[in-house]
Design a protein around this motif. Sequence first.
Motif, PDB file in Angstrom:
ATOM      1  N   VAL A 232     -46.516  23.516 -24.949  1.00 33.30           N
ATOM      2  CA  VAL A 232     -46.502  23.410 -23.496  1.00 33.30           C
ATOM      3  C   VAL A 232     -47.871  22.913 -23.047  1.00 33.30           C
ATOM      4  N   ILE A 233     -47.897  21.831 -22.268  1.00 32.73           N
ATOM      5  CA  ILE A 233     -49.174  21.280 -21.792  1.00 32.73           C
ATOM      6  C   ILE A 233     -49.422  21.769 -20.376  1.00 32.73           C
ATOM      7  N   GLY A 234     -50.456  22.615 -20.188  1.00 30.56           N
ATOM      8  CA  GLY A 234     -50.814  23.108 -18.855  1.00 30.56           C
ATOM      9  C   GLY A 234     -50.352  24.541 -18.627  1.00 30.56           C
TER      10      GLY A 234
ATOM     11  N   PRO B  72     -48.249  27.359 -12.842  1.00 30.19           N
ATOM     12  CA  PRO B  72     -46.987  28.097 -12.692  1.00 30.19           C
ATOM     13  C   PRO B  72     -45.852  27.508 -13.536  1.00 30.19           C
ATOM     14  N   SER B  73     -45.815  26.199 -13.636  1.00 30.79           N
ATOM     15  CA  SER B  73     -44.739  25.582 -14.394  1.00 30.79           C
ATOM     16  C   SER B  73     -44.858  25.925 -15.883  1.00 30.79           C
ATOM     17  N   GLY B  74     -46.042  25.717 -16.453  1.00 31.47           N
ATOM     18  CA  GLY B  74     -46.258  26.015 -17.877  1.00 31.47           C
ATOM     19  C   GLY B  74     -46.076  27.496 -18.176  1.00 31.47           C
TER      20      GLY B  74
ATOM     21  N   VAL C 219     -49.440  27.135 -25.735  1.00 35.74           N
ATOM     22  CA  VAL C 219     -49.828  26.473 -24.484  1.00 35.74           C
ATOM     23  C   VAL C 219     -51.246  25.934 -24.640  1.00 35.74           C
ATOM     24  N   VAL C 220     -51.462  24.681 -24.229  1.00 36.69           N
ATOM     25  CA  VAL C 220     -52.836  24.161 -24.184  1.00 36.69           C
ATOM     26  C   VAL C 220     -53.213  23.893 -22.737  1.00 36.69           C
ATOM     27  N   GLU C 221     -54.378  24.345 -22.346  1.00 33.94           N
ATOM     28  CA  GLU C 221     -54.833  24.229 -20.956  1.00 33.94           C
ATOM     29  C   GLU C 221     -56.245  23.637 -20.970  1.00 33.94           C
TER      30      GLU C 221
ATOM     31  N   PHE D   7     -59.637  26.211  -9.464  1.00 28.09           N
ATOM     32  CA  PHE D   7     -59.028  25.888  -8.169  1.00 28.09           C
ATOM     33  C   PHE D   7     -57.888  24.899  -8.358  1.00 28.09           C
ATOM     34  N   VAL D   8     -56.798  25.111  -7.652  1.00 27.70           N
ATOM     35  CA  VAL D   8     -55.787  24.065  -7.497  1.00 27.70           C
ATOM     36  C   VAL D   8     -55.159  24.279  -6.124  1.00 27.70           C
ATOM     37  N   ILE D   9     -54.725  23.197  -5.494  1.00 22.67           N
ATOM     38  CA  ILE D   9     -54.108  23.338  -4.171  1.00 22.67           C
ATOM     39  C   ILE D   9     -52.618  23.666  -4.368  1.00 22.67           C
TER      40      ILE D   9
ATOM     41  N   GLU E 298     -50.726  26.527  -1.988  1.00 23.23           N
ATOM     42  CA  GLU E 298     -50.920  27.963  -1.757  1.00 23.23           C
ATOM     43  C   GLU E 298     -49.788  28.643  -1.020  1.00 23.23           C
ATOM     44  N   SER E 299     -48.887  27.833  -0.449  1.00 27.45           N
ATOM     45  CA  SER E 299     -47.789  28.419   0.309  1.00 27.45           C
ATOM     46  C   SER E 299     -46.536  28.332  -0.558  1.00 27.45           C
ATOM     47  N   LEU E 300     -45.968  29.463  -0.907  1.00 27.92           N
ATOM     48  CA  LEU E 300     -44.815  29.465  -1.818  1.00 27.92           C
ATOM     49  C   LEU E 300     -43.518  29.512  -1.013  1.00 27.92           C
TER      50      LEU E 300
ATOM     51  N   ARG F 162     -50.816  14.763 -15.343  1.00 24.93           N
ATOM     52  CA  ARG F 162     -49.758  13.784 -15.639  1.00 24.93           C
ATOM     53  C   ARG F 162     -49.887  13.215 -17.049  1.00 24.93           C
ATOM     54  N   VAL F 163     -49.945  14.117 -18.022  1.00 25.95           N
ATOM     55  CA  VAL F 163     -50.271  13.706 -19.390  1.00 25.95           C
ATOM     56  C   VAL F 163     -49.229  12.741 -19.969  1.00 25.95           C
ATOM     57  N   LEU F 164     -47.967  13.159 -20.054  1.00 28.54           N
ATOM     58  CA  LEU F 164     -46.979  12.246 -20.650  1.00 28.54           C
ATOM     59  C   LEU F 164     -46.665  11.037 -19.772  1.00 28.54           C
TER      60      LEU F 164
ATOM     61  N   SER G  43     -52.677  11.110   2.746  1.00 33.67           N
ATOM     62  CA  SER G  43     -53.792  11.736   2.044  1.00 33.67           C
ATOM     63  C   SER G  43     -54.148  13.043   2.728  1.00 33.67           C
ATOM     64  N   SER G  44     -55.024  13.812   2.082  1.00 37.29           N
ATOM     65  CA  SER G  44     -55.305  15.149   2.599  1.00 37.29           C
ATOM     66  C   SER G  44     -56.753  15.552   2.342  1.00 37.29           C
ATOM     67  N   ILE G  45     -57.300  16.363   3.246  1.00 34.15           N
ATOM     68  CA  ILE G  45     -58.606  17.020   3.038  1.00 34.15           C
ATOM     69  C   ILE G  45     -58.389  18.506   3.278  1.00 34.15           C
TER      70      ILE G  45
HETATM   71  P1  FAD Z   1     -50.681  22.674 -11.885  1.00 36.25           P
HETATM   72  O1  FAD Z   1     -50.688  23.911 -11.120  1.00 36.25           O
HETATM   73  O2  FAD Z   1     -51.493  21.518 -11.411  1.00 36.25           O
HETATM   74  O3  FAD Z   1     -51.113  23.026 -13.375  1.00 36.25           O
HETATM   75  C1  FAD Z   1     -51.267  22.030 -14.361  1.00 36.25           C
HETATM   76  C2  FAD Z   1     -52.276  22.472 -15.402  1.00 36.25           C
HETATM   77  O4  FAD Z   1     -52.320  21.494 -16.463  1.00 36.25           O
HETATM   78  C3  FAD Z   1     -53.686  22.551 -14.846  1.00 36.25           C
HETATM   79  O5  FAD Z   1     -54.209  23.860 -15.011  1.00 36.25           O
HETATM   80  C4  FAD Z   1     -54.458  21.503 -15.633  1.00 36.25           C
HETATM   81  O6  FAD Z   1     -55.798  21.887 -15.909  1.00 36.25           O
HETATM   82  C5  FAD Z   1     -53.655  21.370 -16.918  1.00 36.25           C
HETATM   83  N1  FAD Z   1     -53.842  20.058 -17.573  1.00 36.25           N
HETATM   84  C6  FAD Z   1     -53.970  18.847 -16.981  1.00 36.25           C
HETATM   85  N2  FAD Z   1     -54.185  17.886 -17.892  1.00 36.25           N
HETATM   86  C7  FAD Z   1     -54.198  18.504 -19.106  1.00 36.25           C
HETATM   87  C8  FAD Z   1     -54.384  18.038 -20.444  1.00 36.25           C
HETATM   88  N3  FAD Z   1     -54.634  16.759 -20.728  1.00 36.25           N
HETATM   89  N4  FAD Z   1     -54.349  18.943 -21.455  1.00 36.25           N
HETATM   90  C9  FAD Z   1     -54.114  20.259 -21.186  1.00 36.25           C
HETATM   91  N5  FAD Z   1     -53.943  20.750 -19.940  1.00 36.25           N
HETATM   92  C10 FAD Z   1     -53.973  19.883 -18.910  1.00 36.25           C
HETATM   93  N6  FAD Z   1     -47.261  23.280  -3.380  1.00 36.25           N
HETATM   94  C11 FAD Z   1     -46.752  24.400  -2.846  1.00 36.25           C
HETATM   95  O7  FAD Z   1     -45.859  25.001  -3.446  1.00 36.25           O
HETATM   96  N7  FAD Z   1     -47.206  24.880  -1.654  1.00 36.25           N
HETATM   97  C12 FAD Z   1     -48.172  24.244  -0.939  1.00 36.25           C
HETATM   98  O8  FAD Z   1     -48.562  24.720   0.127  1.00 36.25           O
HETATM   99  C13 FAD Z   1     -48.708  23.035  -1.459  1.00 36.25           C
HETATM  100  N8  FAD Z   1     -49.688  22.374  -0.806  1.00 36.25           N
HETATM  101  C14 FAD Z   1     -50.162  21.193  -1.330  1.00 36.25           C
HETATM  102  C15 FAD Z   1     -51.103  20.446  -0.603  1.00 36.25           C
HETATM  103  C16 FAD Z   1     -51.546  19.215  -1.076  1.00 36.25           C
HETATM  104  C17 FAD Z   1     -52.531  18.400  -0.277  1.00 36.25           C
HETATM  105  C18 FAD Z   1     -51.052  18.725  -2.314  1.00 36.25           C
HETATM  106  C19 FAD Z   1     -51.500  17.407  -2.847  1.00 36.25           C
HETATM  107  C20 FAD Z   1     -50.148  19.490  -3.050  1.00 36.25           C
HETATM  108  C21 FAD Z   1     -49.690  20.712  -2.576  1.00 36.25           C
HETATM  109  N9  FAD Z   1     -48.753  21.467  -3.283  1.00 36.25           N
HETATM  110  C22 FAD Z   1     -48.221  22.585  -2.721  1.00 36.25           C
HETATM  111  C23 FAD Z   1     -48.269  21.062  -4.611  1.00 36.25           C
HETATM  112  C24 FAD Z   1     -48.871  21.929  -5.722  1.00 36.25           C
HETATM  113  O9  FAD Z   1     -50.242  21.656  -5.828  1.00 36.25           O
HETATM  114  C25 FAD Z   1     -48.217  21.596  -7.052  1.00 36.25           C
HETATM  115  O10 FAD Z   1     -46.879  21.269  -6.870  1.00 36.25           O
HETATM  116  C26 FAD Z   1     -48.267  22.735  -8.050  1.00 36.25           C
HETATM  117  O11 FAD Z   1     -49.589  23.125  -8.289  1.00 36.25           O
HETATM  118  C27 FAD Z   1     -47.598  22.280  -9.337  1.00 36.25           C
HETATM  119  O12 FAD Z   1     -47.734  23.249 -10.355  1.00 36.25           O
HETATM  120  P2  FAD Z   1     -47.759  22.798 -11.865  1.00 36.25           P
HETATM  121  O13 FAD Z   1     -47.656  24.035 -12.671  1.00 36.25           O
HETATM  122  O14 FAD Z   1     -46.787  21.705 -12.065  1.00 36.25           O
HETATM  123  O15 FAD Z   1     -49.196  22.092 -12.065  1.00 36.25           O
END
Ligand code: FAD
Length: 416
Positions: free
Chosen positions: A10-12, A15-17, A33-35, A42-44, A46-48, A167-169, A185-187
């Motif tokens: 599992v890559i990452g 929550p998904s991984g 799992v590799v992370e 930090f990752v954006i 925050e609202s589930l 977006r590894v694969l 875009s977003s800030i």
């Molecule tokens: P992530 O949480 O991004 O986890 C992926 C992990 O993979 C990371 O820890 C990373 O370090 C790791 N990784 C990356 N590359 C590699 C590699 N080469 N090798 C090993 N590990 C690697 N979603 C919501 O549900 N609610 C919100 O309010 C919301 N607000 C958002 C606001 C903005 C502006 C944006 C752009 C997105 C928002 N999202 C929101 C979307 C949310 O950020 C993602 O959908 C969510 O984090 C996806 O989870 P994930 O487990 O797929 O990936």
Amino acid sequence: TSDMKVDVLVIGAGPSGCVASAYLHQQGLNVKVVEKTTFPRFVIGESLLPRCMEHFEEVGLLEALKAANFEIKRGARFLRDDIVCNFDFSDKHSEGWDWTWQVPRAEFDTILAKEVEKMGVTISFEHEVVAVDIADNGTSTTTIHDADGNPYQVEAKFIVDSSGYGRVLPRLLDLDKPSSIPEHSSIFGHVKDVNRPEGEEGTLITFDVLDKDTWFWVIPFSNGDTSLGFVGKNEFIDSFEGDTSERLKTMFKQSDYYYERFKDAPLLFEPKSIRNYSKAVTKFYGNGFVLTGNSAEFLDPVFSSGVTFATESALKSAKLISKQLKGEPVDWEEDYANYIKSGVDVFATYVKEWYTGNLQTLFFHRPENPEVKRQICAVLAGYVWDKTNPFVTKHNRIVKTLAHLINMENEKSASV
Ligand code: FAD
């Protein structure tokens, strides 16, 4: 030759991984799992949505999350001018959870990862996937750099790519395609919410709509901090000068409702920005691999669907992998790609209709239609696979049609 063999890589560890690896491990599979980073990170996002509570519950991750006392989210408030549109998840068309959380993801994701490790899954932090080679029979050899940059190889029967923004694969296998969602875009950043009012007003998650294309979120956390983020067309985001702190502060002057509360709130870090965040891929799965969460698709933050889609796709794919590795036939096209797409398509319509203004017309039309509201509320709670909801099954017509009727009615009353 590889240095290690596993059933599933599992890559990452987002929550998904975490959801995928917890399920696969519970099925008796050997999962690694590799992370790339160290947690907390930090990752954006925050609202589930209530729907994702089912996923955490099913794989045994819910209790640990409950113990963290995150801020409870019981709905969502949308503001435009002086009109308020309040959705209450306990009053929705579909059966299901009527609450969830608003969470600082650094803390939330760390709890998930720790729980998954406690179950017995190995997570290698600061290990980065750099190359993948998949044989015709689906067996893969993945090259990983450890924390010191030393390469090693892992052979796996299946890869789950949950690498989110990494977006590894999609990158390594050239699967990216342009998103159908208009570019935005977003800030965003976190503040110490020093002027937080008492009671519900202080903790309500709110989307403040400035115009058709521009809005910002206010997501209060139970630790007293609040997440603030602006979303707009690139031209809007680019039209402000200075660093991201200055830009966020200047943007904030546009909010009549929130300016006083946040004008002196200290920023907790230099706000981050992300351009053209919508992503899509040519396929969700292939020989020996599946894409889940943000690695597969990201639409837009306006309906907070990201994490829920991440956990839905993780759990769904983990179930199919487990079947396949037990020798049972799996129809990936029907049971994964089409299933996931049918949910994503519903959200995609709502996102597009948000930015055409049609959905905003429905949200802010007065008087409200309670039945329509309950059906839209179920979609906003993440129940986008409920075929009893006309706002799911007829998503590509119903929003447009109703908005058109409201606009005609408004024109008629304006001309009287
Ligand atoms: P992530 O949480 O991004 O986890 C992926 C992990 O993979 C990371 O820890 C990373 O370090 C790791 N990784 C990356 N590359 C590699 C590699 N080469 N090798 C090993 N590990 C690697 N979603 C919501 O549900 N609610 C919100 O309010 C919301 N607000 C958002 C606001 C903005 C502006 C944006 C752009 C997105 C928002 N999202 C929101 C979307 C949310 O950020 C993602 O959908 C969510 O984090 C996806 O989870 P994930 O487990 O797929 O990936």
